[in-house]
Design an enzyme around this catalytic site. Sequence first.
Site, short mmCIF file in Angstrom:
data_model
loop_
_atom_site.label_atom_id
_atom_site.label_comp_id
_atom_site.label_asym_id
_atom_site.label_seq_id
_atom_site.Cartn_x
_atom_site.Cartn_y
_atom_site.Cartn_z
CE LYS A 186 6.43 -4.95 15.63
NZ LYS A 186 5.42 -4.80 16.70
N GLY A 196 7.30 2.20 27.36
CA GLY A 196 8.04 2.74 26.21
C GLY A 196 7.47 4.08 25.79
CG PHE A 197 8.03 7.27 22.11
CD1 PHE A 197 7.59 8.52 22.56
CD2 PHE A 197 7.96 6.99 20.75
CE1 PHE A 197 7.11 9.46 21.66
CE2 PHE A 197 7.48 7.93 19.85
CZ PHE A 197 7.05 9.15 20.31
CB ILE A 198 4.13 4.40 21.15
CG1 ILE A 198 5.04 5.00 20.07
CG2 ILE A 198 2.67 4.46 20.70
CD1 ILE A 198 5.01 4.28 18.73
CE1 TYR A 205 10.62 -4.36 14.82
CE2 TYR A 205 10.35 -3.00 12.86
CZ TYR A 205 10.05 -3.26 14.18
OH TYR A 205 9.19 -2.45 14.85
N GLY A 237 12.12 0.63 27.31
CA GLY A 237 11.24 1.58 28.00
C GLY A 237 11.93 2.08 29.26
CG ASP A 249 8.22 -1.74 29.25
OD1 ASP A 249 7.66 -0.98 28.45
OD2 ASP A 249 9.43 -2.04 29.16
CG LEU A 295 1.94 -0.44 21.73
CD1 LEU A 295 0.52 -0.92 21.99
CD2 LEU A 295 2.12 0.96 22.28
#
Length: 337
Positions: free
Chosen positions: A153, A10-12, A149, A36, A31, A76
């Site tokens: 979390k 993914g991005f991060i 969401y 991603g 992943d 993540l």
Amino acid sequence: MRCLVTGGAGFIGSHLAEELLRAGHAVTVVDDLSTGSIENIEPLTSEVRFRYVIDTILNRRLMAELVDWADIIFHLAAVVGVKLVVEDPVRAIRTNVRATEIILELAAPKRKKVVFTSTSEVYGKTSRVPFREDDDLVLGAPWRSRWGYACSKALGEFLALAYWREYGVPVVIARLFNTVGPRQTNRYGMVIPTFVCQALRGEPITVYGDGQQTRSFCWVGDTVRALVALAEHPGAVGQIFNVGSDEEVRIVDVAHQVKALTGSVSPIVFIPYDRAYGDDFEDMRRRVPDLTKIRALIGYRPTVRLEEILRQVILYYRSSECQSKLDSPTAMSFSGF
Ligand code: UDP
């Protein structure tokens, strides 16, 4: 160190994998490519200390092997983006809760360190700004999907801290605030890539609501360096940290900045929230982290200001690798959903 990064394509996650490799660690990424992409990790595949596995982290047998291999797990993997969360709340909640439970269960017998990336969403709509790690969480009614969401979390945080207290699993919790940078896709409605793509295409720049709501955008490089430093610091174990930038900005001003920096002819238009996200949506007016705690422990300071972040994202979307992304219609150009 052997580092497992869930959601590493993914991005991060891909920026984190890169940072860990740079620091000399071995990295395995897992992943399922739901959000991603292979392109994100393509440049890392020539590294001998890097490997990737394309599978779901809900595959317990696979995860048992990978957790066994690792010294530390950066967890993540999660459903990202408010758009996806309100469109598919079952998937968001299920993925977030089950995956975190699996990781912690597997990490427990050998007390592997787990860095859990939570989110500023957990603060909900509290009006006490800036947000401190020990503040109460102020979530909206359950029939508003967005809060599911945040709740999933928050449950991850409770679970991680419970594993630390009951079983001695060393956990670190990072609440990430609006992270931005190259590779962040415009597909899931995040505001900066959306505005940049709209501006570069000459489409209307869509500001939701009155645009007076604020956010604080953090450069992805700062985010991943903070994650690595927290992972390495023994004093971070059993603790929650805000990771972000405290440069607060109104969304309407972001739209104007993007328009100016791209030299775009795009008009800036205001779209009511219900057209953007459906009837049951609720936004937070302000979101700014208090960074005192993380600064005190690891000397963290955001190093890139918003204007430079915007320049970098514009540069990324202007680069040849992104031409196809710009050619295809914007998911968030205003068709509504
Ligand atoms: N937003 C906007 N136009 C867009 C996308 C988002 O005005 O095309 C607003 C959104 O309503 C929110 C802010 O920008 O107030 C940040 O949205 P994003 O989805 O990036 O992150 P959030 O902080 O809501 O998780």
